[in-house]
Write a protein that holds these residues in place. Structure first.
Motif, PDB file in Angstrom:
ATOM      1  N   VAL A 245      56.265  34.480  33.421  1.00 30.37           N
ATOM      2  CA  VAL A 245      55.356  34.408  34.570  1.00 30.37           C
ATOM      3  C   VAL A 245      54.109  33.643  34.118  1.00 30.37           C
ATOM      4  CG1 VAL A 245      53.857  35.752  36.082  1.00 30.37           C
ATOM      5  CG2 VAL A 245      56.195  36.483  35.693  1.00 30.37           C
ATOM      6  N   CYS A 285      48.540  44.002  38.912  1.00 28.23           N
ATOM      7  CA  CYS A 285      49.145  43.939  37.578  1.00 28.23           C
ATOM      8  C   CYS A 285      49.188  45.328  36.932  1.00 28.23           C
ATOM      9  CB  CYS A 285      48.358  42.983  36.687  1.00 28.23           C
ATOM     10  SG  CYS A 285      49.035  42.940  35.026  1.00 28.23           S
ATOM     11  N   PRO A 286      50.377  45.811  36.569  1.00 29.82           N
ATOM     12  CA  PRO A 286      50.454  47.158  35.973  1.00 29.82           C
ATOM     13  C   PRO A 286      49.812  47.245  34.593  1.00 29.82           C
ATOM     14  CG  PRO A 286      52.615  46.098  35.957  1.00 29.82           C
ATOM     15  CD  PRO A 286      51.707  45.209  36.734  1.00 29.82           C
ATOM     16  N   THR A 287      49.604  46.108  33.926  1.00 34.65           N
ATOM     17  CA  THR A 287      48.942  46.183  32.615  1.00 34.65           C
ATOM     18  C   THR A 287      47.483  45.728  32.711  1.00 34.65           C
ATOM     19  OG1 THR A 287      49.688  43.986  31.948  1.00 34.65           O
ATOM     20  CG2 THR A 287      51.108  45.823  31.354  1.00 34.65           C
ATOM     21  N   ILE A 289      46.012  42.842  33.412  1.00 33.81           N
ATOM     22  CA  ILE A 289      45.541  41.556  32.865  1.00 33.81           C
ATOM     23  C   ILE A 289      45.383  40.525  33.975  1.00 33.81           C
ATOM     24  CG2 ILE A 289      46.505  41.893  30.563  1.00 33.81           C
ATOM     25  CD1 ILE A 289      48.815  40.017  31.452  1.00 33.81           C
ATOM     26  N   ILE A 291      46.530  36.946  34.714  1.00 39.38           N
ATOM     27  CA  ILE A 291      47.516  35.966  34.239  1.00 39.38           C
ATOM     28  C   ILE A 291      46.910  34.556  34.216  1.00 39.38           C
ATOM     29  CG2 ILE A 291      48.572  35.513  36.507  1.00 39.38           C
ATOM     30  CD1 ILE A 291      50.456  35.831  33.166  1.00 39.38           C
ATOM     31  N   CYS A 299      51.603  40.966  29.096  1.00 40.52           N
ATOM     32  CA  CYS A 299      52.378  40.665  30.304  1.00 40.52           C
ATOM     33  C   CYS A 299      53.826  41.115  30.127  1.00 40.52           C
ATOM     34  CB  CYS A 299      52.339  39.175  30.602  1.00 40.52           C
ATOM     35  SG  CYS A 299      53.348  38.738  32.021  1.00 40.52           S
ATOM     36  N   ILE A 300      54.310  41.947  31.067  1.00 43.40           N
ATOM     37  CA  ILE A 300      55.691  42.445  30.961  1.00 43.40           C
ATOM     38  C   ILE A 300      56.632  41.670  31.887  1.00 43.40           C
ATOM     39  CG2 ILE A 300      55.081  44.762  30.143  1.00 43.40           C
ATOM     40  CD1 ILE A 300      55.522  45.741  33.050  1.00 43.40           C
ATOM     41  N   ASN A 301      56.166  40.544  32.410  1.00 46.73           N
ATOM     42  CA  ASN A 301      57.029  39.667  33.222  1.00 46.73           C
ATOM     43  C   ASN A 301      57.584  40.372  34.458  1.00 46.73           C
ATOM     44  OD1 ASN A 301      57.039  37.081  32.319  1.00 46.73           O
ATOM     45  ND2 ASN A 301      59.190  37.053  31.739  1.00 46.73           N
ATOM     46  N   CYS A 302      56.796  41.260  35.049  1.00 46.75           N
ATOM     47  CA  CYS A 302      57.322  42.032  36.177  1.00 46.75           C
ATOM     48  C   CYS A 302      57.301  41.244  37.481  1.00 46.75           C
ATOM     49  CB  CYS A 302      56.529  43.325  36.350  1.00 46.75           C
ATOM     50  SG  CYS A 302      54.834  43.055  36.884  1.00 46.75           S
ATOM     51  N   GLY A 303      56.486  40.204  37.541  1.00 43.90           N
ATOM     52  CA  GLY A 303      56.472  39.356  38.734  1.00 43.90           C
ATOM     53  C   GLY A 303      55.631  39.891  39.882  1.00 43.90           C
ATOM     54  N   ALA A 304      54.910  41.004  39.673  1.00 42.84           N
ATOM     55  CA  ALA A 304      54.090  41.555  40.772  1.00 42.84           C
ATOM     56  C   ALA A 304      53.029  40.545  41.198  1.00 42.84           C
ATOM     57  CB  ALA A 304      53.437  42.867  40.331  1.00 42.84           C
ATOM     58  N   CYS A 305      52.437  39.842  40.210  1.00 41.76           N
ATOM     59  CA  CYS A 305      51.394  38.867  40.541  1.00 41.76           C
ATOM     60  C   CYS A 305      51.986  37.661  41.279  1.00 41.76           C
ATOM     61  CB  CYS A 305      50.651  38.431  39.280  1.00 41.76           C
ATOM     62  SG  CYS A 305      51.739  37.835  37.986  1.00 41.76           S
TER      63      CYS A 305
END
Ligand code: SF4
Ligand code: SF4
Length: 476
Positions: A245, A285-287, A289, A291, A299-305
């Motif tokens: 991401v 962003c769950p962490t 940050i 981006i 970044c856990i690459n979750c794609g929420a952003c």
């Protein structure tokens, strides 16, 4: 060509930090209030997570041949997976499973970054469940922030109590299901809720319940950013073609608010990029940050952003994809190289290891034999004047069906077996069989004769299974 990602100095970086007003050496972290987001990636992530959650909950209840299909019985040292039962002697198979998992992770990470973390990791799934309850009970992000700021009152008290009740319910159910992979799950459920579980089962359930509650309720992003080792070594697998991401800074900068009526084509003239600096990508962003500061290990690459920013772009009538899954190369205007040596190497090792594992599984002999010589006497003479050696055979039937095993000896011209020459062993059981081998002294040229015990059976499908174990026959 170097695989290293060039180091960049990014000015004005605002990474999620512990409360900066607090200048203590180890200040407490500021809490992240994650904003709910809607979009195709979020929907996919939700269904993917629910699918694995359902699998986790259902698998221990599946029965196979009248017993729990998946049961990792540590006390009996027996690990059942439907028709397959593995034993500590099958350690190499377990080693292959770990190697395959590791290389699958390397391959996926090199190709698409931390998608495992964002879409499949149990930590992410359970955090999602916990935040879902939090949102339903305490309200949206802003309401939760206000609720936490205000002093305790009746409304706050019942919301917090209900939230804790839901969290503990999920945690205890999770812990029972998890322990149910190691001990029969059906009686475990009944026993736990009627206070009849033994000490270790109760301790394990409470321990895993506390871990689930703490991890998914409070630790959350700390697990992903500080505790999980994967976050630390993933960068070793990334290269410029890894799809992660990423924020398209060339398109997004200069960021800033603007009236919605400015057409997209006129932004460049006004010195503006596509980013309206709404901060939504940070809030979802769950962490915690931003981006836009570039690739970060949090970044856990979750794609929420991605979903959040695409929603903003849609409202602004701008093209989607300001934040998207993209490689460094493609962001710099190049193309992503899919076939590259590192990725091909990981894939090749993965395929080889899967083939080796499959071959081992296919040719695995479901029978284990141990021969123990009687240490009390080297040999003795029978009434008939034969030389006799005494052994103990341990026959482990690694299949799930009862089988009758025939015992014979090679290496002596003639011999007599004193004791059972055949033994029936139930599936997954060990039979201990004392047996004597007697032979005429004329058959023995040396003090030590190498012999072999053959243990064999014919399966119901007509297949012969045989194990030959060496031993010694002693005389003089
Ligand atoms: S969501 Fe998109 S537009 Fe809003 S701040 Fe983030 S990158 Fe910029
Ligand atoms: S930066 Fe985006 S993809 Fe990375 S963890 Fe945050 S929301 Fe997920």
């Amino acid at each position: 060509m170097s695989d290293r990602i060039p180091v960049k100095n990014v000015s004005g970086v605002e990474v999620h930090q512990p409360n900066s007003a607090n200048k203590k050496r180890h200040p407490s972290r500021s809490r992240i209030y994650v904003r709910a987001v809607k979009g195709p990636l979020e929907t996919f992530r939700r269904f993917f997570g629910l699918f694995f959650l359902a699998l986790f909950a259902v698998l221990p209840f599946i029965q196979y041949n009248g017993r729990q299909a998946i049961l990792l019985d540590i006390t009996e040292q027996r690990f059942s997976f439907f028709a397959l039962t593995l034993w500590p002697q099958d350690l190499t198979l377990f080693a292959y499973i770990f190697i395959i998992s590791a290389f699958a992770l390397f391959f996926v990470t090199t190709f698409a970054g931390r998608v495992w973390c964002g879409f499949m990791c149990p930590q992410t799934t359970w955090v999602y469940i916990f935040t879902w309850f939090e949102e339903k009970i305490e309200g949206s992000r802003n309401k939760r922030m206000k609720l936490d700021e205000r002093p305790m009152d009746v409304d706050k008290f019942w919301r917090k109590t209900l939230k804790q009740f839901s969290w503990w319910t999920v945690s205890i159910l999770t812990a029972i299901l998890f322990v149910g992979y190691f001990t029969p799950v059906r009686p475990l459920f009944m026993d736990f809720f009627t206070f009849q579980t033994g000490f270790w089962a109760t301790f394990s359930i409470l321990f895993f319940a506390v871990c689930t509650w703490g991890n998914a309720g409070y630790m959350r992003e700390i697990m992903c950013t500080h505790i999980c080792p994967y976050a630390r070594f993933q960068s070793a697998m990334f290269d410029q073609d890894t799809i992660t991401v990423a924020y398209d800074a060339r398109r997004g900068e200069a960021r800033g608010p603007r009236p919605r009526k400015i057409p997209h084509e006129e932004l460049a003239e006004k010195g503006l990029g596509d980013c309206i600096d709404c901060n939504l990508c940070v809030q979802v962003c769950p962490t915690g940050i931003d981006i836009r500061n570039g690739l970060q290990y949090e970044c856990i690459n979750c794609g929420a952003c991605v979903d959040a920013c695409n929603g903003v772009m849609e409202k602004m009538n701008y093209p989607k994809g300001l934040i998207r899954f993209a490689s460094e190369d493609s962001l710099a205007g190049g193309t992503t190289k899919v076939f590259r040596p590192k990725l091909i190497g990981y894939f090749a090792v993965l395929v080889i290891m899967i083939a080796v594992f499959a071959a081992n599984l296919l040719y695995r002999v479901p029978l284990e034999v141990d021969i123990i010589r009687d240490r009390n006497s080297l040999y003795r003479e029978t009434n008939q004047g034969l030389i006799e050696n005494v052994y103990t055979l341990k026959i482990l039937n690694k299949s799930q069906q009862p089988r009758t095993y025939q015992i014979s000896v090679e290496g002596l011209p003639s011999y007599e077996l004193i004791g059972n020459k055949a033994v029936q062993v139930d599936g997954g059981e060990v039979a201990t069989l004392p047996i004597s081998v007697a032979t005429d002294a004329y058959n023995l040229e040396d003090a030590v004769t190498e012999i072999r015990f053959n243990v064999s059976t014919i399966t119901s499908q007509g297949e012969e299974i045989q194990v030959t174990e060496p031993s010694k026959f002693l005389y003089r």
